[in-house]
Design a protein around this motif. Structure first.
Motif, PDB file in Angstrom:
ATOM      1  N   MET A  56      78.475 -54.543  55.056  1.00  0.00           N
ATOM      2  CA  MET A  56      77.388 -53.832  54.383  1.00  0.00           C
ATOM      3  C   MET A  56      76.494 -53.137  55.420  1.00  0.00           C
ATOM      4  O   MET A  56      76.452 -53.546  56.583  1.00  0.00           O
ATOM      5  N   GLY A  85      73.810 -52.237  57.817  1.00  0.00           N
ATOM      6  CA  GLY A  85      72.854 -53.053  58.578  1.00  0.00           C
ATOM      7  C   GLY A  85      73.314 -54.471  58.859  1.00  0.00           C
ATOM      8  O   GLY A  85      72.553 -55.277  59.395  1.00  0.00           O
ATOM      9  N   ALA A  86      74.553 -54.808  58.502  1.00  0.00           N
ATOM     10  CA  ALA A  86      75.044 -56.173  58.732  1.00  0.00           C
ATOM     11  C   ALA A  86      75.185 -56.473  60.224  1.00  0.00           C
ATOM     12  O   ALA A  86      75.222 -57.629  60.634  1.00  0.00           O
ATOM     13  N   THR A 143      76.471 -53.487  66.515  1.00  0.00           N
ATOM     14  CA  THR A 143      76.019 -54.447  67.528  1.00  0.00           C
ATOM     15  C   THR A 143      77.139 -55.447  67.821  1.00  0.00           C
ATOM     16  O   THR A 143      77.349 -55.849  68.970  1.00  0.00           O
ATOM     17  N   ASP A 170      81.946 -43.705  62.414  1.00  0.00           N
ATOM     18  CA  ASP A 170      80.728 -43.424  61.661  1.00  0.00           C
ATOM     19  C   ASP A 170      80.168 -42.067  62.106  1.00  0.00           C
ATOM     20  O   ASP A 170      79.590 -41.961  63.192  1.00  0.00           O
ATOM     21  N   GLY A 190      78.249 -47.110  57.921  1.00  0.00           N
ATOM     22  CA  GLY A 190      77.361 -48.074  57.294  1.00  0.00           C
ATOM     23  C   GLY A 190      77.601 -48.209  55.803  1.00  0.00           C
ATOM     24  O   GLY A 190      77.578 -49.301  55.254  1.00  0.00           O
ATOM     25  N   ASN A 203      77.288 -63.063  60.898  1.00  0.00           N
ATOM     26  CA  ASN A 203      76.557 -62.539  62.050  1.00  0.00           C
ATOM     27  C   ASN A 203      75.080 -62.972  62.002  1.00  0.00           C
ATOM     28  O   ASN A 203      74.604 -63.461  60.985  1.00  0.00           O
ATOM     29  N   SER A 233      76.563 -64.541  66.963  1.00  0.00           N
ATOM     30  CA  SER A 233      75.342 -63.769  67.121  1.00  0.00           C
ATOM     31  C   SER A 233      75.693 -62.574  67.989  1.00  0.00           C
ATOM     32  O   SER A 233      76.092 -62.755  69.147  1.00  0.00           O
ATOM     33  N   SER A 234      75.552 -61.408  67.437  1.00  0.00           N
ATOM     34  CA  SER A 234      75.899 -60.209  68.221  1.00  0.00           C
ATOM     35  C   SER A 234      74.834 -59.920  69.269  1.00  0.00           C
ATOM     36  O   SER A 234      75.024 -59.075  70.134  1.00  0.00           O
TER      37      SER A 234
HETATM   38  N1  LIG Z   1      68.882 -61.116  65.464  1.00  0.00           N
HETATM   39  C1  LIG Z   1      69.998 -60.418  65.381  1.00  0.00           C
HETATM   40  N2  LIG Z   1      69.954 -59.119  65.040  1.00  0.00           N
HETATM   41  C2  LIG Z   1      71.106 -58.421  64.954  1.00  0.00           C
HETATM   42  C3  LIG Z   1      72.363 -59.020  65.222  1.00  0.00           C
HETATM   43  N3  LIG Z   1      73.321 -58.091  65.045  1.00  0.00           N
HETATM   44  C4  LIG Z   1      72.692 -56.950  64.704  1.00  0.00           C
HETATM   45  N4  LIG Z   1      71.369 -57.141  64.638  1.00  0.00           N
HETATM   46  C5  LIG Z   1      70.344 -56.153  64.276  1.00  0.00           C
HETATM   47  O1  LIG Z   1      70.634 -55.681  62.988  1.00  0.00           O
HETATM   48  C6  LIG Z   1      70.309 -54.304  62.876  1.00  0.00           C
HETATM   49  C7  LIG Z   1      71.500 -53.519  62.384  1.00  0.00           C
HETATM   50  O2  LIG Z   1      72.514 -53.573  63.362  1.00  0.00           O
HETATM   51  P1  LIG Z   1      73.650 -52.478  63.478  1.00  0.00           P
HETATM   52  O3  LIG Z   1      74.578 -52.992  64.536  1.00  0.00           O
HETATM   53  O4  LIG Z   1      73.126 -51.130  63.597  1.00  0.00           O
HETATM   54  O5  LIG Z   1      74.305 -52.675  62.051  1.00  0.00           O
HETATM   55  P2  LIG Z   1      75.437 -51.780  61.392  1.00  0.00           P
HETATM   56  O6  LIG Z   1      76.145 -52.667  60.426  1.00  0.00           O
HETATM   57  O7  LIG Z   1      76.249 -51.123  62.430  1.00  0.00           O
HETATM   58  O8  LIG Z   1      74.543 -50.734  60.655  1.00  0.00           O
HETATM   59  P3  LIG Z   1      75.047 -49.397  59.924  1.00  0.00           P
HETATM   60  O9  LIG Z   1      76.178 -48.848  60.736  1.00  0.00           O
HETATM   61  O10 LIG Z   1      73.850 -48.539  59.890  1.00  0.00           O
HETATM   62  O11 LIG Z   1      75.445 -49.879  58.600  1.00  0.00           O
HETATM   63  C8  LIG Z   1      69.843 -53.877  64.262  1.00  0.00           C
HETATM   64  O12 LIG Z   1      68.445 -53.906  64.268  1.00  0.00           O
HETATM   65  C9  LIG Z   1      70.411 -54.944  65.172  1.00  0.00           C
HETATM   66  O13 LIG Z   1      69.619 -55.149  66.304  1.00  0.00           O
HETATM   67  C10 LIG Z   1      72.385 -60.419  65.579  1.00  0.00           C
HETATM   68  O14 LIG Z   1      73.415 -61.047  65.814  1.00  0.00           O
HETATM   69  N5  LIG Z   1      71.177 -61.053  65.640  1.00  0.00           N
END
Ligand SMILES: Nc1nc2c(ncn2[C@@H]2O[C@H](COP(=O)(O)OP(=O)(O)OP(=O)(O)O)[C@@H](O)[C@H]2O)c(=O)[nH]1
Ligand SMILES: [Mg+2]
Length: 371
Positions: A24, A26-27, A31, A55, A124, A188, A252-253
């Motif tokens: 989903m 922001g998941a 990262t 993307d 995303g 995650n 944890s990414s």
């Molecule tokens: N605390 C924490 N934050 C995380 C972790 N992984 C990702 N984030 C945060 O989650 C937010 C979204 O991360 P992205 O990696 O952009 O997520 P995405 O799924 O690629 O997002 P879209 O491509 O826009 O859908 C960012 O603010 C990251 O810093 C994690 O393991 N721990």
């Protein structure tokens, strides 16, 4: 690309595994891809993966992609030219990119001997990749040439409510049934919320039902379970079967925790791919070819019969209807745009705009948005 061609007969080397990060918005997919890369770079000797960003709308990726859809298609230009909103723009950009998939596969195949992992980051908007024709074409084409695994990235802190958890798992279930690929659920952001609760709910549906019963809004004013509660109770029984076919890990990414478990799951998935997906793929392919051949034979027979009747009725026209090889025209127009392998070519610093690949430059067509 052929299933058997990626590794030569002389090499004992394993083929690289393709990891498709889906999840989903922001998941944490991007990262997660970045953390995978960091983890593999830190190995001794380092095992840098081959990275593909699919993307088109992302502004900055936290990793350096080897092939980036943004080098091939300018998403803003696509929106402008085809009069589309953001989702239509991403979908069209993906469709345009898919027309160059043969080049992408060729480049990936060339790297197959030197890399252990190929990682795909997806848009995303999950449905754009999972439910579009291009998403399916990309997934199927890659999976038919290299061992492929889906990493379904879940935002753990946002899945602590039983209803949210269940809808996320139902989505995972739909992707598993659509792709039929080995599947790893990646819980995650465990630095924010440990994933123990999720594993418990997956292993013990009574624990999930207990969580459901205590959760706010699951009983009505008379203390009876609501419709939603009953529905989710029944569905948790269905999902119980689905969970048995999944591997689940917590990562944890941000901190990198759980990466070793993830890669152990990837190795197990490779075996699953070889034992289950490949034979199924070969069977489906043979069946498809047999059906196609049968259809071809039938239509050829029908055409020959029609021709024979025609010639009988009108022998003079049949005598005139001869093929003249001099009249043959073989025009191959359409702009040839190339996929950029950033490792190979110096980055030209400008977009190759696939939307310009029209047949005529003066074509005034404006593609209207459907009402
Ligand atoms: N605390 C924490 N934050 C995380 C972790 N992984 C990702 N984030 C945060 O989650 C937010 C979204 O991360 P992205 O990696 O952009 O997520 P995405 O799924 O690629 O997002 P879209 O491509 O826009 O859908 C960012 O603010 C990251 O810093 C994690 O393991 N721990
Ligand atoms: Mg992303």
């Amino acid at each position: 690309m052929n299933i058997d061609s990626a590794a030569g007969p002389s090499t004992e080397k394993k083929k690289p595994v393709v990891i498709i990060a889906i999840g989903m918005a922001g998941a944490g997919k991007s990262t997660f891809v970045q953390q995978l890369t960091t983890h593999l770079h830190a190995k001794s000797p380092p095992e840098p993966p081959y990275l593909l960003n699919l993307d088109p709308a992302v502004v900055n990726t936290p990793y350096e992609a080897n092939i980036d859809i943004r080098d091939t298609v300018d998403y803003h230009e696509v929106m402008k030219q085809y009069n589309l909103g953001p989702n239509g723009g991403i979908l069209t950009a993906l469709n345009l990119f898919t027309t160059k998939l043969d080049q992408v596969l060729e480049i990936v195949e060339k790297r197959a001997d030197n890399v252990k992992y190929v990682v795909l980051d997806t848009p995303g908007q999950i449905e754009i990749f999972t439910w579009s024709a291009s998403g399916a074409i990309i997934t199927d084409a890659i999976a038919s040439s290299l061992p492929t695994v889906v990493a379904y990235v879940v935002d753990t802190p946002r899945s602590t409510a039983p209803a949210t958890f269940m809808s996320n798992m139902l989505y995972a279930c739909s992707i598993l049934y659509k792709t039929k690929l080995p599947f790893i659920v990646v819980f995650n952001k465990t630095d924010v919320e440990p994933h123990g609760f999720a594993l418990e709910w997956m292993q013990d549906f009574e624990a999930f039902q207990a969580a459901l019963a205590t959760h706010h809004g699951t009983t009505d004013s008379d203390g009876e379970p609501t419709y939603m509660n009953s529905l989710m109770n029944s569905m948790s029984l269905v999902l119980d079967e689905f969970y048995k076919h999944l591997k689940a890990v917590g990562v944890s990414s941000v901190t990198g925790a759980g990466m070793d478990e993830f890669f152990a799951a990837v190795e197990a998935s490779r075996e699953e791919y070889e034992k289950e997906y490949l034979p199924e793929l070969a069977r489906a392919r043979a069946q498809r070819e047999a059906t196609l051949q049968k259809k071809k034979d039938e239509s050829m027979n029908r055409m020959m019969k029609d021709l024979a009747v025609d010639r009988e009725r009108n022998p003079r026209a049949a005598a005139l209807d001869l093929w003249d090889p001099n009249e043959e025209e073989d025009e191959d127009d359409g702009g040839e745009m190339d996929i950029i392998d950033r490792n190979e070519d110096p980055w030209p610093g400008q977009y190759i705009d696939l939307t310009q690949a029209r047949h005529k430059d003066d074509d005034p067509t404006v593609w209207p948005r459907p009402a």
